[in-house]
Scaffold this motif. Structure first.
Motif, short mmCIF file in Angstrom:
data_model
loop_
_atom_site.label_atom_id
_atom_site.label_comp_id
_atom_site.label_asym_id
_atom_site.label_seq_id
_atom_site.Cartn_x
_atom_site.Cartn_y
_atom_site.Cartn_z
N LEU A 157 18.96 -48.47 64.32
CA LEU A 157 20.25 -48.11 64.91
C LEU A 157 21.17 -49.33 65.05
O LEU A 157 22.36 -49.16 65.33
N SER A 158 20.63 -50.53 64.85
CA SER A 158 21.44 -51.73 64.97
C SER A 158 22.45 -51.86 63.83
O SER A 158 23.50 -52.48 64.00
N ASP A 159 22.12 -51.27 62.68
CA ASP A 159 22.99 -51.46 61.52
C ASP A 159 22.82 -50.37 60.47
O ASP A 159 23.68 -49.51 60.29
N ILE A 160 21.68 -50.35 59.77
CA ILE A 160 21.64 -49.63 58.51
C ILE A 160 21.77 -48.12 58.64
O ILE A 160 22.40 -47.49 57.78
N LEU A 161 21.20 -47.51 59.68
CA LEU A 161 21.37 -46.06 59.81
C LEU A 161 22.81 -45.71 60.16
O LEU A 161 23.42 -44.86 59.48
N PRO A 162 23.43 -46.35 61.17
CA PRO A 162 24.86 -46.07 61.40
C PRO A 162 25.75 -46.43 60.21
O PRO A 162 26.73 -45.75 59.94
N THR A 163 25.39 -47.50 59.49
CA THR A 163 26.22 -47.89 58.34
C THR A 163 26.11 -46.85 57.23
O THR A 163 27.11 -46.49 56.59
N LYS A 276 34.40 -36.23 41.55
CA LYS A 276 35.34 -35.26 40.98
C LYS A 276 36.79 -35.58 41.34
O LYS A 276 37.06 -36.37 42.26
N ALA A 277 37.71 -34.96 40.65
CA ALA A 277 39.12 -35.06 41.00
C ALA A 277 39.32 -34.55 42.43
O ALA A 277 38.76 -33.52 42.80
N THR A 278 40.09 -35.29 43.20
CA THR A 278 40.40 -35.05 44.63
C THR A 278 39.22 -35.36 45.55
O THR A 278 39.30 -35.13 46.76
N GLY A 279 38.13 -35.91 45.02
CA GLY A 279 36.98 -36.24 45.85
C GLY A 279 37.19 -37.50 46.68
O GLY A 279 38.12 -38.28 46.45
N GLY A 280 36.29 -37.70 47.64
CA GLY A 280 36.39 -38.85 48.53
C GLY A 280 35.30 -39.88 48.27
O GLY A 280 34.17 -39.53 47.91
N ILE A 281 35.64 -41.14 48.47
CA ILE A 281 34.71 -42.25 48.26
C ILE A 281 34.68 -43.11 49.52
O ILE A 281 35.73 -43.50 50.05
N GLY A 282 33.48 -43.40 50.01
CA GLY A 282 33.31 -44.26 51.17
C GLY A 282 32.62 -45.55 50.77
O GLY A 282 31.57 -45.51 50.12
N VAL A 283 33.19 -46.68 51.14
CA VAL A 283 32.67 -47.98 50.70
C VAL A 283 32.19 -48.78 51.92
O VAL A 283 32.99 -49.18 52.76
N VAL A 284 30.88 -49.00 51.99
CA VAL A 284 30.32 -49.83 53.06
C VAL A 284 29.61 -51.06 52.53
O VAL A 284 29.22 -51.94 53.29
N GLY A 285 29.41 -51.15 51.19
CA GLY A 285 28.88 -52.38 50.61
C GLY A 285 29.84 -53.52 50.91
O GLY A 285 31.06 -53.33 50.97
N VAL A 286 29.30 -54.72 51.12
CA VAL A 286 30.12 -55.85 51.54
C VAL A 286 30.99 -56.38 50.40
O VAL A 286 30.48 -56.67 49.31
N PHE A 287 32.27 -56.49 50.64
CA PHE A 287 33.21 -57.18 49.75
C PHE A 287 33.96 -58.19 50.61
O PHE A 287 34.45 -57.85 51.68
N LEU A 288 34.05 -59.44 50.14
CA LEU A 288 34.60 -60.52 50.95
C LEU A 288 35.95 -61.00 50.42
O LEU A 288 36.25 -60.87 49.22
N PRO A 289 36.78 -61.58 51.30
CA PRO A 289 38.09 -62.07 50.88
C PRO A 289 38.03 -63.18 49.84
O PRO A 289 38.99 -63.40 49.11
N GLU A 290 36.90 -63.90 49.80
CA GLU A 290 36.72 -64.92 48.76
C GLU A 290 35.23 -65.09 48.50
O GLU A 290 34.40 -64.88 49.37
N ASP A 291 34.92 -65.44 47.27
CA ASP A 291 33.53 -65.64 46.84
C ASP A 291 33.48 -66.83 45.90
O ASP A 291 33.46 -66.66 44.68
N PRO A 292 33.51 -68.05 46.45
CA PRO A 292 33.56 -69.25 45.60
C PRO A 292 32.41 -69.35 44.60
O PRO A 292 32.55 -69.99 43.56
#
Length: 379
Positions: A157-163, A276-292
């Protein structure tokens, strides 16, 4: 206290550190009984973030309250508690709206704080024997009487199930719909579980790790092995050419193609094709403002080449961001208590804290059989 300390890229060490302690009247001090290694920890472990040397890692934490500050009213010594990875104050505009992942006060100059995480404030992590919990009355989820019996479930419950659940909320999953999940890691498996909790008729899970796909099948999902590519076509074939109603991105910016090469836009663009067309996408994988540390120029700046034309033409919508754990953890706790879900089924390794450096090395290699690692500081 013993704690796992980040020294630098691929260098973590269990050291004796100053004991965590009450610093403010609103703090709670927790003796950690279970703490997890998260896939997000690997971004820091590999040197792909701005994590500072000397920091204690660990944002998936559970334990026993051993001391409370003078202003703590609800939480008591002896309570077993699970701590949301995001730290909130409870009184700012975002926390009042249930957006505890974007608290405006705990990390000045930014929105959101977390334990032991790069860019998320100065807070020490819980891969240690003790953890200071700010704003304890708000941040501690007091667990039911079966907390010890189901400890390996409740710590999720700390992270992965709620995420995982958050991914389905962002995608807009409703009863009877089909869902495609990219990523059969812990969060992806929890997204698949959550889709079924919400009444999905079919769930497809796409990955290239056969051991993880086997767990997806155990949950009841259709496993799509993308080792040779062709995952998108398989999903379209299984949905009459239309694509799934909803899609969840549970991999993030270090996703790889079938040749093991990082392709940061791969899962995002595959979702546009798979939903599908008009479908919804949820993104919880980490994407960062920069990745040197990225291989290409766009990714270094935290940008991806997104197939916006197809996305627009199909009339799809995307929602994204880290989970506001407190919005879900109480309800999900009740499901665990009632025996309706058992997230511990994904655990592959239960280890002592002293074994953490070796665990990071194996988990960091994405070795087969390493799905979810939990650490027991008292073991």
């Amino acid at each position: 206290m013993k704690a796992l300390v980040y020294n630098g890229p691929r260098d973590v060490q269990v050291k004796e550190m100053p004991d965590a302690k009450i610093e403010k009247h609103t703090d709670v001090l927790v003796r950690i009984t279970t703490t997890n290694i998260c896939g997000s920890d690997l971004h820091m472990y590999e040197g792909r973030t701005g994590m500072e040397a000397g920091r204690i890692l660990g944002h998936e934490n559970m334990g026993e309250v051993i001391e409370v500050g003078k202003a703590v009213d609800r939480v008591k010594v002896g309570d077993m508690v699970c701590l949301p990875f995001n730290i909130g104050c409870g009184f700012c505009a975002n926390c009042e709206r249930g957006l505890s992942g974007y608290c405006l006060t705990v990390n000045p100059g930014s929105a959101g704080g977390a334990y032991g995480f790069a860019g998320m404030g100065p807070f020490s992590g819980g891969q240690a024997e003790l953890l200071r919990v700010p704003y304890g009355d708000y941040n501690c989820l007091v667990l039911p009487e079966d907390a010890m019996e189901k400890e390996n479930d409740y710590v999720m419950l700390s992270d992965i199930l709620p995420t995982g659940y958050h991914a389905t909320e962002l995608a807009g999953v409703r009863a009877g719909e089909s869902v495609v999940v990219y990523g059969a890691g812990p969060v992806g498996l929890m997204a698949a579980t959550s889709a079924f909790i919400k009444g999905a008729s079919e769930v497809f899970v796409v990955d290239m790790h056969k051991d993880r796909l086997a767990l997806a099948e155990k949950i009841g999902a259709v496993a799509i092995d993308d080792t040779e590519g062709g995952g998108v076509k398989k999903i379209l074939d299984l949905t009459g050419g239309q694509g799934a109603d909803r899609g969840c991105e549970c991999v993030g910016y270090q996703c790889c193609n079938m040749h093991g090469k990082e392709v940061p836009n791969l899962t995002m663009n595959n979702l546009v094709q798979s939903v599908k067309a008009t479908g919804g996408i949820g993104v919880v994988g980490v994407f960062l403002p920069e990745d040197p540390g990225a291989a290409d120029a766009l990714a270094k700046e935290g940008k991806i080449a997104f197939d916006y034309g197809s996305f627009w033409f199909k009339g799809q919508h995307i929602a994204n961001g880290q989970a506001n754990v407190k919005a879900y953890n109480r309800s999900l706790c009740k499901l665990i208590h009632a025996g309706k879900t058992k997230p511990s089924m994904i655990i592959s390794h239960e280890l002592a804290l002293d074994e953490a450096p070796a665990a990071y090395e194996s988990f960091g290699k994405r070795a087969d059989g390493w799905t979810k690692v939990i650490l027991k500081p008292g073991k």
